[in-house]
Design an enzyme around this catalytic site. Structure first.
Site, mmCIF file in Angstrom:
data_model
loop_
_atom_site.group_PDB
_atom_site.id
_atom_site.type_symbol
_atom_site.label_atom_id
_atom_site.label_comp_id
_atom_site.label_asym_id
_atom_site.label_seq_id
_atom_site.Cartn_x
_atom_site.Cartn_y
_atom_site.Cartn_z
ATOM 1 N N SER A 56 14.556 -39.316 -63.556
ATOM 2 C CA SER A 56 13.457 -39.538 -64.725
ATOM 3 C C SER A 56 13.334 -38.216 -65.542
ATOM 4 C CB SER A 56 12.112 -39.632 -63.938
ATOM 5 O OG SER A 56 11.942 -40.877 -63.497
ATOM 6 N N LYS A 59 13.443 -38.629 -69.291
ATOM 7 C CA LYS A 59 12.381 -38.996 -70.030
ATOM 8 C C LYS A 59 11.929 -37.710 -71.119
ATOM 9 C CE LYS A 59 10.939 -42.330 -66.739
ATOM 10 N NZ LYS A 59 10.295 -42.512 -65.174
ATOM 11 N N SER A 111 5.524 -40.795 -64.990
ATOM 12 C CA SER A 111 6.706 -41.164 -65.161
ATOM 13 C C SER A 111 6.900 -42.681 -65.301
ATOM 14 C CB SER A 111 7.501 -40.649 -63.771
ATOM 15 O OG SER A 111 8.897 -40.676 -64.037
#
Length: 366
Positions: A56, A59, A111
């Site tokens: 993640s 991102k 997230s």
């Protein structure tokens, strides 16, 4: 062995470990880097060009691309593709309308993988097209060993980055004030019904002095991935660790060691005249160049004598010259390594001599 000998040996071992730099023995990451944000100077490196999945922490790029391509106040209509996405979620509903700003907070604090897909569709119409934008941006930033296949970081064999590339991407993002504000927020309340309060998963904000970002990430394939940032004494550093079972503690150790070793050092002052130059056919014969911002670099105590600044400019310029006109460049080195570059600008307007000015000058000479 007597108790006295045991105590002596223990004290000796403790002394030895205290002399070892924290970054040497505390870092269990497969790949790691520490970078100063303003200059991009690398202050610690371990396997920084090894390609790895990054979960993640992807991102960070998703948020940066979204901010550069759409208004944060724009309204996003949630498509079917963004509902029920695997993994972390902010529980988006089909056809729900929500501000891009709220999606970005959901992306970076909670997230939300569904948020990532919604953002991709809002900006580019599809995950595939948005991934193309991510790859284009990566190349612009010099992140040459990265490839993005999605906006959330769920595993794909062709989705990867390096510690160095991710540091470049994060640095660019932290220079964006909107991004910086989002990742340093401990909580956010979105304008929506239902699940609307997002608490930040990044413990750096509360556990590390000066902590102000950035993003956690985990998948089975990527392992624990973390990007952190902190600001102390006006100097912001970021740390990236990839595949690190001791992710938070290692980031804290690496950043703490960096703050102990390095301090900000002002090389050029925005209020000072940096370089003089002659003016041809101008109402003034001479003027000066300045930088628009203070140039501050991170250095160790023993590096101060090694700092040097090279000015690249002409000795003479022809009028007219406008205030803040770009005239040259200053390059700051430590030994032979380039650390920072800054444009040099005229400090004032200088009009071209008129016919009357020339006449007056003739009388002055007499």
């Amino acid at each position: 062995m007597t108790l006295k000998r045991i105590i002596c040996k223990t004290l000796i071992l403790l002394l030895i470990f205290s002399l070892i730099p924290v970054s040497v023995y505390a870092n269990s990451a497969q790949c790691a880097i520490v970078m100063e944000v303003k200059t991009g100077r690398i202050l610690y490196a371990k396997n920084i060009n090894t390609k790895r999945p990054m979960a993640s922490t992807t991102k960070i790029m998703t948020a940066l691309v979204a901010m550069e391509n759409r208004d944060l106040e724009s309204i996003v209509k949630i498509p079917d593709e963004a509902v029920g996405v695997e993994g972390s979620s902010i529980y988006l509903r089909n056809d729900e309308k929500i501000k891009l700003k709220d999606l970005l907070y959901g992306l970076m604090l909670r997230s939300g993988n569904d948020s990532a897909v919604a953002i991709a569709h809002h900006v580019s119409g599809s995950v595939e097209e948005f991934s193309n934008l991510m790859n284009k941006k990566a190349k612009e930033l010099g992140a040459k060993n990265s490839n993005f296949k999605n906006p959330h970081g769920l595993h794909h064999k062709d989705h990867y980055t390096t510690a160095y590339d991710l540091a470049l991407i994060t640095r660019a993002a932290l220079l964006n004030e909107n991004f910086k504000k989002i990742v340093s927020s401990k909580r956010w309340t979105a304008e929506r019904d239902g699940y609307n309060t997002f608490f930040n998963k990044n413990k750096t904000l509360t556990q590390f002095k000066g902590g102000d970002g950035v993003k956690t990430g985990y998948t089975k394939a990527a392992g624990r991935c973390l990007v952190t940032s902190a600001t102390r004494n006006g100097m912001q550093v970021l740390c990236v660790v990839l595949n690190d079972p001791n992710w938070f503690n290692d980031c804290y150790s690496l950043m703490g060691n960096t703050f102990n070793k390095y301090a900000p050092y002002k090389v050029l002052d925005k209020n000072s005249d940096i370089k003089g130059f002659s003016v041809n056919k101008g109402q003034k014969d001479k003027s000066y160049m300045r930088v628009k911002k203070d140039i501050i670099i991170p250095i160790k105590d023993d590096e101060k004598s090694k700092v040097r600044t090279i000015i690249e400019c002409n000795e003479k310029y022809e009028a007219p010259i406008e205030r803040s006109q770009k005239l040259g460049k200053a390059k700051v080195y430590i030994d032979d390594k380039l650390i920072a570059t800054a444009d040099l600008y005229s400090r004032e307007d200088i009009d071209k001599k008129t016919f009357m000015d020339k006449i007056k000058n003739l009388f002055k000479k007499d």
